[in-house]
Write a protein that holds these residues in place. Structure first.
Motif, short mmCIF file in Angstrom:
data_model
loop_
_atom_site.label_atom_id
_atom_site.label_comp_id
_atom_site.label_asym_id
_atom_site.label_seq_id
_atom_site.Cartn_x
_atom_site.Cartn_y
_atom_site.Cartn_z
N GLU A 45 1.65 11.19 3.73
CA GLU A 45 2.60 11.01 4.71
C GLU A 45 4.22 11.09 3.56
O GLU A 45 4.98 11.64 4.09
N ARG A 84 13.02 10.09 8.27
CA ARG A 84 11.48 9.69 8.14
C ARG A 84 11.29 8.96 6.56
O ARG A 84 10.38 8.09 6.60
N ARG A 278 6.92 15.24 21.12
CA ARG A 278 6.16 15.09 19.98
C ARG A 278 6.51 15.15 18.52
O ARG A 278 6.49 14.53 17.67
N TRP A 282 7.24 12.29 15.56
CA TRP A 282 6.74 12.46 14.17
C TRP A 282 7.96 12.40 13.11
O TRP A 282 7.78 11.41 11.98
N HIS A 286 7.09 7.53 14.81
CA HIS A 286 6.81 6.64 16.12
C HIS A 286 7.43 5.43 16.19
O HIS A 286 6.87 4.59 16.68
N TYR A 302 1.90 5.53 11.24
CA TYR A 302 1.22 6.55 11.64
C TYR A 302 -0.12 6.16 12.52
O TYR A 302 -0.76 6.72 13.27
#
Length: 351
Positions: A45, A84, A278, A282, A286, A302
């Motif tokens: 990730e 992210r 979705r 990502w 989440h 995740y």
């Protein structure tokens, strides 16, 4: 102790009938099974987030030669990757990304140089936020400032004006994020006398950020680097603040005085479930599954979707889509008598 699970209504509709009951303490115990992170998955990730971000940043800087506005078109995507990275840093702060505390801390500190967020300072204030979410007597740590209707009415007209300006979306999602990430995070504001570790965190982050920018500054120059990085970081910051806002500021959010406050009830009733497409789920790690995160913050980001799969009732608790979440920006005050958040107009009408 039981908590009523509520499906979030539209802003103009009455609350639907209460249907499902959850024992939050029992649920918190069950969620411990999801806490164990996978080192391989975590490394993956990190790689698929950091590498594309660096590549995109370089590509945008190169594309500036072909036209700045053309290059700027890729800014939102780079901003999403930067957001992210912040989510991964956030997981490190909770000890949820790796099994090793030292590993979590050093990855978090490194990512702080990219996100302009001193890790140790942020981890402290964010821990305070988790410890006091929904507690009216514990506001002010990592929160979007919020007043009750009574507190607002007791202010002078000038301070009312200041609060109204602060709660305006242009400030909350524009000026506020810019000030927070570009200026406030450069010093340990709020922790100036709390210890040397926070000074090291803030100033060390500044130093590592400067070292990271040495290469693009040398290759592209200050002007191009600034014109590329500032829009990227500001787009990520604005989206991040919006996410943080909608996670706790909604019509039927949970707020109680200290004597009536419960950590477990606040985690479920005071945090939302933002149902995103979705691809956005990502990019945001989440984090929209925020009620689960607050109930068990050591679950890796995740693994949060796994919780919804095994506990589908949680999909109906304080659920919002993007349109409904944007509507919550009108809410500004907590009405202690009506037990809900209201707009300035509603507060004036009730008066």
């Amino acid at each position: 102790m039981t908590v009523t699970a509520r499906k979030a209504p539209a802003l103009s509709e009455p609350e639907p009938a209460l249907a499902t009951r959850i024992d939050p303490r029992l649920l918190a115990r069950d969620l411990q099974a999801f806490r164990d992170p996978s080192p391989v998955r975590s490394a993956w990730e990190l790689a698929i987030t950091l590498v594309p971000f660096v590549a995109l940043f370089a590509a945008i800087a190169v594309a500036v030669k072909a036209g700045y506005w053309l290059a700027l078109a890729a800014t939102p995507l780079a901003g999403l990757f930067l957001l992210r990275l912040f989510i991964i840093q956030h997981d490190c702060g909770h000890g949820a990304f790796l099994r090793s505390r030292a590993g979590n801390d050093w990855i978090g500190r490194l990512l702080g140089a990219f996100t302009l967020t001193p890790y140790d300072c942020w981890r402290y204030s964010h821990a305070q936020h988790h410890a006091g979410t929904g507690n009216l007597e514990a506001r002010g740590y990592g929160d979007v400032d919020m007043l009750t209707v009574r507190e607002y009415r007791e202010l002078s007209w000038l301070r009312r004006l200041g609060y109204r300006l602060y709660r305006h979306p242009a400030v909350l999602l524009g000026l506020g994020p810019a000030y927070l990430f570009l200026l406030r995070h450069r010093l340990p504001i709020g922790l100036m006398t709390a210890g040397w570790v926070y000074w090291v965190s803030a100033l060390g982050t500044n130093l590592v950020t400067a070292l990271l920018f040495a290469l693009p500054l040398n290759v592209f120059g200050f002007g191009v680097t600034a014109l590329v990085f500032l829009p990227v970081v500001l787009s990520a910051a604005s989206l991040g603040v919006w996410l943080f806002y909608v996670q706790h500021q909604f019509r039927d959010a949970y707020w109680e005085q200290r004597g009536d406050w419960s950590f477990f009830e606040a985690a479920l009733e005071g945090s939302s479930y933002l149902e995103l497409p979705r691809i956005l789920a990502w990019f945001t790690g989440h984090i929209g599954i925020h009620h689960v995160h607050h109930l068990s913050s050591q679950i890796p980001f995740y693994r949060l979707p796994e919780v919804l799969e095994q506990h589908p009732v949680l999909r109906e608790l304080n659920r919002f889509n993007v349109v409904q979440a944007c509507g919550t920006l009108r809410l500004a005050l907590w009405d202690e008598q009506r037990r809900g958040m209201v707009t300035f107009r509603e507060a004036a009408r009730l008066a």
